[in-house]
Design a protein around this motif. Structure first.
Motif, PDB file in Angstrom:
ATOM      1  N   THR A   1      33.093  52.047 -14.739  1.00  0.00           N
ATOM      2  CA  THR A   1      34.343  51.382 -15.083  1.00  0.00           C
ATOM      3  C   THR A   1      34.533  50.139 -14.233  1.00  0.00           C
ATOM      4  O   THR A   1      34.315  50.148 -13.034  1.00  0.00           O
ATOM      5  N   ALA A   2      34.950  49.050 -14.871  1.00  0.00           N
ATOM      6  CA  ALA A   2      35.260  47.817 -14.161  1.00  0.00           C
ATOM      7  C   ALA A   2      36.756  47.595 -14.211  1.00  0.00           C
ATOM      8  O   ALA A   2      37.356  47.683 -15.269  1.00  0.00           O
ATOM      9  N   ASP A   3      37.377  47.295 -13.066  1.00  0.00           N
ATOM     10  CA  ASP A   3      38.799  46.986 -13.100  1.00  0.00           C
ATOM     11  C   ASP A   3      38.973  45.484 -13.084  1.00  0.00           C
ATOM     12  O   ASP A   3      38.024  44.715 -13.037  1.00  0.00           O
ATOM     13  N   SER A   4      40.235  45.062 -13.111  1.00  0.00           N
ATOM     14  CA  SER A   4      40.527  43.645 -13.296  1.00  0.00           C
ATOM     15  C   SER A   4      40.325  42.815 -12.044  1.00  0.00           C
ATOM     16  O   SER A   4      40.531  41.614 -12.071  1.00  0.00           O
ATOM     17  N   THR A   5      39.889  43.423 -10.929  1.00  0.00           N
ATOM     18  CA  THR A   5      39.728  42.668  -9.693  1.00  0.00           C
ATOM     19  C   THR A   5      38.280  42.262  -9.460  1.00  0.00           C
ATOM     20  O   THR A   5      37.964  41.684  -8.433  1.00  0.00           O
ATOM     21  N   THR A   6      37.383  42.531 -10.417  1.00  0.00           N
ATOM     22  CA  THR A   6      35.979  42.193 -10.249  1.00  0.00           C
ATOM     23  C   THR A   6      35.809  40.690 -10.005  1.00  0.00           C
ATOM     24  O   THR A   6      36.398  39.872 -10.680  1.00  0.00           O
TER      25      THR A   6
ATOM     26  N   ARG B   1      27.232  46.229 -21.160  1.00  0.00           N
ATOM     27  CA  ARG B   1      28.240  47.099 -21.742  1.00  0.00           C
ATOM     28  C   ARG B   1      28.839  47.965 -20.646  1.00  0.00           C
ATOM     29  O   ARG B   1      28.118  48.516 -19.822  1.00  0.00           O
ATOM     30  N   ARG B   2      30.160  48.071 -20.648  1.00  0.00           N
ATOM     31  CA  ARG B   2      30.824  48.863 -19.610  1.00  0.00           C
ATOM     32  C   ARG B   2      32.221  49.233 -20.063  1.00  0.00           C
ATOM     33  O   ARG B   2      32.719  48.756 -21.084  1.00  0.00           O
ATOM     34  N   PHE B   3      32.856  50.099 -19.295  1.00  0.00           N
ATOM     35  CA  PHE B   3      34.259  50.434 -19.534  1.00  0.00           C
ATOM     36  C   PHE B   3      35.129  49.531 -18.677  1.00  0.00           C
ATOM     37  O   PHE B   3      34.855  49.324 -17.497  1.00  0.00           O
ATOM     38  N   LEU B   4      36.175  48.999 -19.275  1.00  0.00           N
ATOM     39  CA  LEU B   4      37.198  48.233 -18.577  1.00  0.00           C
ATOM     40  C   LEU B   4      38.425  49.109 -18.426  1.00  0.00           C
ATOM     41  O   LEU B   4      38.688  49.968 -19.273  1.00  0.00           O
ATOM     42  N   ARG B   5      39.194  48.878 -17.391  1.00  0.00           N
ATOM     43  CA  ARG B   5      40.437  49.625 -17.227  1.00  0.00           C
ATOM     44  C   ARG B   5      41.619  48.696 -17.438  1.00  0.00           C
ATOM     45  O   ARG B   5      41.720  47.653 -16.798  1.00  0.00           O
ATOM     46  N   THR B   6      42.510  49.071 -18.344  1.00  0.00           N
ATOM     47  CA  THR B   6      43.656  48.233 -18.675  1.00  0.00           C
ATOM     48  C   THR B   6      44.750  48.361 -17.625  1.00  0.00           C
ATOM     49  O   THR B   6      44.714  49.246 -16.768  1.00  0.00           O
ATOM     50  N   ALA B   7      45.746  47.498 -17.720  1.00  0.00           N
ATOM     51  CA  ALA B   7      46.859  47.518 -16.775  1.00  0.00           C
ATOM     52  C   ALA B   7      47.624  48.832 -16.819  1.00  0.00           C
ATOM     53  O   ALA B   7      48.244  49.220 -15.822  1.00  0.00           O
ATOM     54  N   ASP B   8      47.599  49.537 -17.963  1.00  0.00           N
ATOM     55  CA  ASP B   8      48.284  50.823 -18.041  1.00  0.00           C
ATOM     56  C   ASP B   8      47.320  51.994 -17.924  1.00  0.00           C
ATOM     57  O   ASP B   8      47.649  53.123 -18.284  1.00  0.00           O
ATOM     58  N   GLY B   9      46.113  51.733 -17.404  1.00  0.00           N
ATOM     59  CA  GLY B   9      45.229  52.814 -16.996  1.00  0.00           C
ATOM     60  C   GLY B   9      44.310  53.398 -18.049  1.00  0.00           C
ATOM     61  O   GLY B   9      43.746  54.473 -17.833  1.00  0.00           O
ATOM     62  N   VAL B  10      44.109  52.726 -19.182  1.00  0.00           N
ATOM     63  CA  VAL B  10      43.254  53.247 -20.241  1.00  0.00           C
ATOM     64  C   VAL B  10      41.846  52.651 -20.109  1.00  0.00           C
ATOM     65  O   VAL B  10      41.689  51.457 -19.850  1.00  0.00           O
ATOM     66  N   ARG B  11      40.822  53.496 -20.277  1.00  0.00           N
ATOM     67  CA  ARG B  11      39.433  53.042 -20.240  1.00  0.00           C
ATOM     68  C   ARG B  11      39.021  52.519 -21.614  1.00  0.00           C
ATOM     69  O   ARG B  11      39.122  53.228 -22.613  1.00  0.00           O
ATOM     70  N   ILE B  12      38.553  51.268 -21.632  1.00  0.00           N
ATOM     71  CA  ILE B  12      38.215  50.584 -22.866  1.00  0.00           C
ATOM     72  C   ILE B  12      36.719  50.275 -22.879  1.00  0.00           C
ATOM     73  O   ILE B  12      36.202  49.622 -21.969  1.00  0.00           O
ATOM     74  N   ASP B  13      36.031  50.740 -23.915  1.00  0.00           N
ATOM     75  CA  ASP B  13      34.610  50.481 -24.094  1.00  0.00           C
ATOM     76  C   ASP B  13      34.417  49.033 -24.546  1.00  0.00           C
ATOM     77  O   ASP B  13      34.989  48.608 -25.558  1.00  0.00           O
TER      78      ASP B  13
END
Length: 287
Positions: free
Chosen positions: A12-17, A27-39
């Motif tokens: 999972t990659a968060d928005s601070t990368t 390809r990876r999972f992103l984490r949204t501001a409300d905590g959902v993992r997005i493919d």
């Protein structure tokens, strides 16, 4: 022909990368501001205008195009891959599966909280080093990119440089066509949500909107001065032509409307020639 890579989702990659330069697909999972993992999936630009070089003259062009699919789609669906394959001739492409769709987590809110999913995808494109980012959305995704541009499109990490909305509704709760009446049954009834989960691989949230989100037609005036393109088919079985015309009227001079003869609804109906026209428009507007 659309190229594809069998790249498994990674950590999972968060928005601070930190910003990086990616030379190949990822390809990876992103984490949204409300905590959902997005493919999510990234593909570098291939070629544009028959030159072998993306717009800007550099093998890694500054432009990235974020593609937002329609309801019940996901990034691995053939029609989404086809769209990505054509648009990759004009810039790098980020595709993702909305929450509740495909391998992404959470449950679909049918256009409300999905705004966070687009924000995460745009932020990832910028973290990968792209200085220009455009969004192209279809149907539900078309409504979401409009709202994203209106509400988050000027934030440094989530900023958009051009927006394309294809086959989007102008207003919520529309039931004027048979396909939209079926969709409302799918979303609002327990039996419909079961069909959505097991028949369409779409997990739909049972809660109603509270509060009701900003509608697409209310969002459009807030997008200026970002370039905006509205595309709609004159044979769209879901949303008749009053929807794109309402959006275009709300956009005023800063929006452009293409009414496509013989075109139906969303990704399935968009031909390769139209996708190339959209790609050229994006490269010009966001470049």
């Amino acid at each position: 022909m659309t190229r594809s890579w069998n790249v498994p989702p990674s950590e999972t990659a968060d928005s601070t990368t930190a910003a990086t330069t990616v030379r190949g697909p990822s390809r990876r999972f992103l984490r949204t501001a409300d905590g959902v993992r997005i493919d999510a999936r990234y593909e570098p630009a291939t070629a544009s205008y028959g030159t072998g070089t993306p717009p800007g003259g550099h093998p890694q062009a500054p432009l990235a195009i974020v593609v937002a699919h329609g309801f019940t789609g996901d990034l691995d669906r053939p029609h989404v891959r086809r769209v990505a394959g054509v648009l990759a001739r004009y810039g790098a492409v980020v595709t993702f599966s909305f929450r509740g769709h495909g391998a992404s987590g959470g449950r679909s809110t049918v256009g409300d909280r999905e705004i966070h999913d687009v924000t995460a995808a745009v932020a990832w494109a910028r973290e990968l080093g792209h200085t220009r980012v455009a969004t192209v959305g279809f149907s539900m995704g078309g409504s979401v990119v409009l709202r994203h541009a209106a509400l988050h499109g000027r934030e440094p990490r989530a900023r958009t440089d051009a927006v394309v909305s294809v086959s989007a509704p102008a207003r919520w709760y529309y039931r004027g066509t048979a396909p939209m009446r079926r969709l409302h049954w799918l979303v609002t009834r327990p039996a419909g949500r079961l069909v959505g989960r097991y028949g369409f691989r779409t997990r739909i949230h049972h809660r109603e909107w509270d509060p009701v989100p900003l509608s697409p037609v209310e969002a459009v005036p807030r997008i200026a001065p970002t370039p905006l393109l509205i595309v709609h088919g004159d044979r769209d079985a879901y949303f008749p032509l009053d929807h794109p015309r309402m959006l275009a009227e709300a956009a005023g001079d800063h929006g452009e409307l293409w009414l496509e003869p013989g075109m139906g609804h969303a990704e399935h109906a968009v031909g390769e020639d139209l996708l190339h026209r959209i790609g050229r428009w994006v490269a010009g507007a966001a470049g």
